[in-house]
Each structure stands twice: as structure tokens, then as C-alpha cells.
Write an enzyme that holds these catalytic residues in place. Structure first.
Site, short mmCIF file in Angstrom:
data_model
loop_
_atom_site.label_atom_id
_atom_site.label_comp_id
_atom_site.label_asym_id
_atom_site.label_seq_id
_atom_site.Cartn_x
_atom_site.Cartn_y
_atom_site.Cartn_z
CG ASP A 286 -3.22 8.98 7.79
OD1 ASP A 286 -3.24 7.75 8.03
OD2 ASP A 286 -3.34 9.46 6.66
CD GLU B 167 -2.74 1.26 2.52
OE1 GLU B 167 -2.78 0.26 3.27
OE2 GLU B 167 -3.31 2.33 2.76
#
Lengths: 394, 257
Positions: B58, B47
């Protein structure tokens, strides 16, 4: 010609105002957005809820706020200038309208805690105030730069029982405070409502906050009728995310009045921005050629935001409202002018709108025009900053 | 069926649990060496995070990495250009925020990713309701649309998401942004709910930090995604060899499950 009676109604099913708005959030937050939408629609058509909202704003919020004819400034400029006095609302700005609505909704949804972002501290103080009134826990995220610029507001929030979390990521201002509040919301969405402070974010926030602020415009339009002014030629408000502007525009959207939003030159999403997606919404954003969001720059923490509410982007796209930038220098002299001539010290944010009016009289505002200024907030929070700038420049 | 999904279904049929490490494109000048190291160490899918200035989903580790990468001038184009030099056949999936591809142009972005051998995309702030245009743009380029399912997602939405999700289903283990945690949270329940709606491979991410956690999760999931733990190591100065060793420890844990 565009039919004027279609502006500022509800967004479509996806929360879109034209091509702007929508919902761009982590899947984890989608259920909360859907729950909030349902709760808001139910509450906002429930006479009991509406009665409580209006009662609290009257008994606690200091509403209705007056419309003040600004006589000396009018004489100086050669226009009829009126001010909708949101600076006289509890906590010193229009922000109280939204937080009273949202905290009542928080309680109605059975949640016990609110989180909020704040730039200048106005929304943070208002949220802490409304939370204290209902006994809700309150945490406010504030950019580290802003906690320094607005130190006293940090203390006010703490006095009101709120926890203030300085945000040190990114530009350490309002944009990053929103990021951090959204990150936090994911972890506590079950018992916590995100009390967003402006007409931005994912649907239903832009619509809900506009509705909760529309009391400003609805009061003002009636007050101008009572003053025999009727429909003003122009309605002028400052715009960061755009909640005070949305509130006052809502009272005049279907009239012939020009609707004018004034942005900080360094945070002018309409002037400098392009369509993009941030903070849950598709709107106009200041971004670089790669889609990275740029930092806004303004003397006022409350306008230091690289975007604008999606409904404003739509009003700009359709031409129903106009948006113009004003630079920091003009803002300071406007603040001094209003203080000296009318005995009202406005917030730095509000002073942007004053500065634009002063600049445009005799140009796009013909002499003899009637103009309604949304005096969105009082300047107490800014006097220390203004003093240091004026002394440095003296 | 998109080619990524065909590959990942074959992988599952072979009895192997998928290990999906996450790297931030352009974090260091030699970032591809870390990717190569992970492939040598036994990764099944890589990824690739394409950094955004405002990574709302995040935690602090990936935020820091994104800022460092952006300061180095990383863009969607530079990331794709770097990836084109990879010679491995391990599938690549991109993770980025919607504004990056929205600004680039959706159709053009899908083409650029595919030309860089990227066959799947995770856009965590693109909700099911807003995803139509992007899904359409990805159709002709064989880029799989990977959607997240969260612990808060109810059964109805799980089923709707399962209908459009391709490649693998990303099961979010917890109500949190990316970063460390000490347990697998709600992962088991989320996986079971997705499994009831679809037979697509299901990988668990968000907070998978140790080989032990990965092993536990792989007893009911088809794979694990490891992000912040690796990115933290790189931020702290780990070499590609260090990353390969970490990947091997995850690999062994998964192979023993």
C-alpha cells in the site's frame, strides 16, 4: 540424536527451511524472485562467476580476514577466545561479502540499478561501495530515526554516489526501511535489483545471502585448524536478521561446535517472537496478540529488527543453534572491555556477542573452552553515540 | 462455484459494470456509514481493508489510514463484529495481509469472515505457491479466494493463477503500490492476458482515481476497484454524503460506458 550433517544445506523447492522461509510477496514481485532464483543458482555453480566473486573479495574486499587470538581477554576470562575479524573487511563489516556477490549478480542479470534497506548503515554503505565499483545506480532506504543515529553513514553513502531516502512511516527504523524498499522495488523491478542485506526476505534471499556470507565460516574453520585449535567448543555471533551469524555458522554447521546467536533483548525474535509472515518470509516475529508487528528496541540500529532470518528460526526450532538475548547496559561495558583489553573497538551489534561471552564464562561456557567470536563489524560508526551515552551516564 | 462468483457472473450478464469501493475497517467510529453511503451511491461489491502494521503493498494514503485504524484498536474480530451489523445484500470482500489471518488461525479466520457475511478474500502477499492451505480453509466456508495478476505476470503464471482464482480476478493496472495515478497503465494488456486464460469477471484496481479512468477501463474490464481516492477523501474529512456523491459520479461514468 539428530544427524549433524544435514544442517545449512539448500532450502526445499518452496524456499523452506523446515517450516520457515517461503515466499510471501506481491504477485508483481514474484517474477523477479523467480528470475533471481534462477540467476543465483546458475551463477553460484558457474566457476567464472565464483572466480570473479572471490577475486573481488580478495583484491577489493580485503579477504581473507584474519582470526585473532584475543590473548588478554582470554587470560581474564579463563577461556581461549578467538575473533574472526570481519571488522577488517572493506567498509568495516561482513556486509561487503554479500554486496559484492549481489552486485555482480545484478550485472549478470543485465540490471543497472540497486536499491537497499539499511539499519545501522553498514549494509547501505557496503551496497553503495559495491555499486560504485561497478557503476550501478544506488538508492538506499533508511529509517528516519536511523538517519539521525547514524548521520555519518548517511554522508558516507552520499560520498559514494548513492541516494539516501529517509523513511518516515511506521517505527521509522529498519523494518520500515524494508517495507519502503519492497514498495519501491515493485515500481522498478525491470532494471533494478533489490540488494537485501540479511538472511531474510522471500526465497531465494535467505539462502543466497547465507551462501554469500558463508565465506566467513569457511575461512574461519580452516584458520582455526591452522592455529591448532581445530573445532572450537562454541561459535558466537550477534543476530539481527542474522547474516553474519549465518555466515560463520555455515563453516561449523556440521561440526560439534555449539552455535550461539545473540539477539538484542528488545529485538529478540527467538525469545519473544512467534511464527508469522513479514517481509516475504515465514519466520519468528515479535508481534502482538492480533498479529500486528511490534517495534523492536535496541541501542544498536543494526539489531533493531522484530524478526530473524528463517534459517535461524529453523536452527532454533531444531536445537542446532541456540539464541540468547543481551540488554543494552551489558553491551556498552563489553564494547569498552574489548576496546581496552584488545585494542579493537567493535560495532555495538558485535558487542552483544562479546557481552554474552563475558556473562556466560563459568556458566554455560566452561572455563578452558575454546570460543570463536564473529567480530562482525568495527565500532567507528558508533563512537559518537557511545560517547554521548557514556557522558550522559557519567 | 463460490456464491460470490455466481453473483458477479450474473451481474456481468446483466450488462452492468461492477463498482468496487475500498474502505479501511475501523478508520473512524462511523466507518460503516461510509459503506452504507457507497451502497446507496451504487456500489456493487464492498472491499473492506483489515489493517496491518506493515502494509507493504500500500501507498502512503492507505498506510496512513491503516495506522489510524490500528490506533483506534481495530482487529479482525472488531471488523467482523462491525460488519455483522450491516443489513445490505451487497457482497463484501475482505482485504488483509497474510500475517493477520495466519496469526488468527486460517480455518478460524475463514469462519469469522463468513460469519460477518464476507464472501471473498484478497490476501495480496499470499502467493499462488503458498496459498494451498488458505484455499483449503476457505473451501467449506464459501469464501472466494481472489488473486491479483500484475503487469509482470507472464502468461504461464496468469493461467496458473486463473485456475485457482475465484469470485473475480483482480487485475493490477500498474507496477506500483496502491495510490493515485493519471492513467490506467498496463491495465488493458493485463486484462487481455487474463481474459485469454479464464472467463471469470475481471476487475481492475491500483491507481483508478477518477470516473474518467474508470469509464475508460470498463470498456474492456468487467469492473473497477477504487481505493486510495476514497480513503484520501475520508482522511481529509469527507462526510458519508460526500462519499455517496463520489460513488455516484463513478456509477454514472460506468453506466455510460
Amino acid at each position: 540424536m539428530t544427524r549433524v550433517d544435514t544442517f545449512m544445506s539448500a532450502p526445499d523447492d518452496r524456499g523452506r527451511f523446515g517450516e520457515f522461509g517461503g515466499r510471501f510477496v506481491a504477485e508483481a514481485l514474484m517474477p523477479a524472485c523467480l528470475e533471481l532464483e534462477t540467476a543465483f543458482i546458475e551463477a553460484w555453480s558457474d566457476p567464472v562467476f565464483l572466480d570473479e566473486y572471490h577475486t573481488v573479495l580478495r583484491e577489493f574486499g580485503g579477504r581473507p580476514t584474519p582470526v585473532t587470538p584475543l590473548r588478554r581477554l582470554s587470560a581474564l576470562l579463563g577461556i581461549e577466545l578467538y575473533a574472526k575479524r570481519e571488522d577488517l573487511a572493506h567498509t568495516g563489516s561482513h556486509k561487503i561479502n554479500n554486496v559484492v556477490g549481489q552486485t555482480l549478480l545484478t550485472k549478470r542479470m543485465g540490471k543497472t540499478r540497486v536499491i537497499a534497506e539499511t539499519g545501522a548503515g553498514q549494509h547501505g554503505v557496503a551496497t553503495a561501495t559495491a555499486a560504485a565499483r561497478l557503476g550501478l545506480d544506488c538508492t538506499v532506504y533508511m529509517g528516519e530515526v536511523d538517519t539521525k543515529r547514524q548521520e555519518l553513514n548517511v554522508f558516507r553513502m552520499e560520498l559514494l554516489g548513492a541516494t539516501v531516502v529517509p523513511v518516515s512511516s511506521g517505527s521509522r527504523t529498519l523494518k520500515d526501511a524494508v517495507n519502503e524498499a519492497m514498495r519501491e522495488w515493485v515500481t522498478c523491478v525491470k532494471d533494478t535489483h533489490y540488494c537485501l542485506g540479511s538472511v531474510m526476505g522471500p526465497h531465494p534471499f535467505p539462502w543466497m545471502v547465507r551462501e554469500m556470507q558463508s565465506i566467513v565460516g569457511h575461512e574461519a574453520s580452516q584458520q582455526l585448524v591452522d592455529l591448532n585449535v581445530g573445532t572450537p567448543d562454541a561459535v558466537v555471533a550477534c543476530v539481527g536478521g542474522g547474516s553474519n551469524a549465518a555466515g560463520i555458522f555455515a563453516g561449523f554447521a556440521n561440526s560439534t561446535a555449539r552455535l550461539i546467536g545473540i539477539e538484542a533483548a528488545g529485538g529478540s525474535a527467538v525469545g519473544l517472537g512467534s511464527p508469522g509472515v513479514l517481509h516475504g518470509m515465514r519466520s519468528l516475529l515479535i508481534q502482538d496478540e492480533f498479529g500486528q508487528i511490534e517495534e523492536a528496541h535496541s541501542i544498536s540500529a543494526g539489531l533493531d529488527y522484530p524478526g530473524i532470518g528463517p534459517e535461524h528460526a529453523h536452527l532454533a526450532a531444531t536445537g542446532r543453534a541456540e539464541y540468547y538475548p543481551i540488554g543494552d547496559e551489558d553491551v556498552l561495558s563489553a564494547l569498552q572491555l574489548l576496546s581496552e583489553m584488545e585494542g579493537i573497538i567493535p560495532a555495538l551489534e558485535t558487542a552483544h556477542a562479546v557481552a554474552w561471552i563475558v556473562q556466560e564464562v563459568g556458566k554455560s561456557i566452561p572455563r578452558g573452552s575454546s570460543v570463536l567470536l564473529n567480530l562482525s563489524g568495527r565500532g567507528d560508526k558508533d563512537v559518537a553515540q557511545v560517547r554521548s551515552i557514556l557522558r550522559a551516564g557519567a | 462455484m463460490k456464491s460470490l462468483e455466481t453473483q458477479l457472473r450474473t451481474l456481468r450478464a446483466s450488462g452492468r459494470k461492477a463498482l468496487v469501493p475500498y474502505f479501511v475497517a475501523g478508520l473512524t467510529p462511523d466507518w460503516l456509514h461510509y459503506v452504507d453511503a457507497a451502497i446507496h451511491g451504487g456500489a456493487d461489491v464492498i472491499e473492506i481493508g483489515i489493517p496491518f502494521s506493515d502494509p507493504m503493498m500500500d501507498g502512503v494514503v492507505i498506510q496512513e489510514a491503516a495506522m489510524r485504524s490500528l490506533a483506534r484498536g481495530t482487529t479482525l474480530d472488531s471488523a467482523c463484529s462491525d460488519l455483522r451489523s450491516l443489513t445490505s445484500s451487497v457482497p463484501l470482500v475482505a482485504m488483509t495481509y497474510y500475517n493477520i489471518i495466519h496469526h488468527y488461525g486460517l480455518l478460524k479466520a475463514a469462519g469469522a469472515l463468513r460469519a460477518a457475511h464476507v464472501t471473498g478474500a484478497i490476501i495480496p502477499d499470499l502467493t499462488l505457491e503458498e496459498s494451498g492451505e488458505w484455499v483449503h480453509c476457505c473451501a467449506s466456508d464459501d469464501v472466494a479466494n481472489i488473486f491479483l495478476t500484475a503487469p509482470s505476470t507472464d502468461e504461464d503464471r496468469v493461467a496458473k493463477i486463473a485456475n485457482v482464482c475465484e469470485g473475480f480476478s483482480y487485475a493490477s493496472a500498474r507496477m506500483a503500490v496502491t495510490g493515485k495515478s493519471t492513467d490506467e497503465g498496463d491495465a488493458h494488456r493485463v486484462v487481455d492476458t487474463i481474459r485469454a486464460a479464464t472467463d471469470i469477471p475481471i476487475y481492475v484496481g491500483i491507481g483508478i482515481t477518477t470516473p474518467g479512468q474508470a469509464q475508460e477501463v470498463s470498456s474492456y474490464a468487467d469492473g473497477v476497484i477504487v481505493g486510495s481516492a476514497l480513503v484520501q477523501q475520508i482522511l481529509s474529512g469527507a462526510t458519508p454524503q460526500d462519499i455517496e456523491a463520489t460513488i455516484r459520479s463513478f456509477r454514472q461514468a460506468l453506466d455510460q460506458s
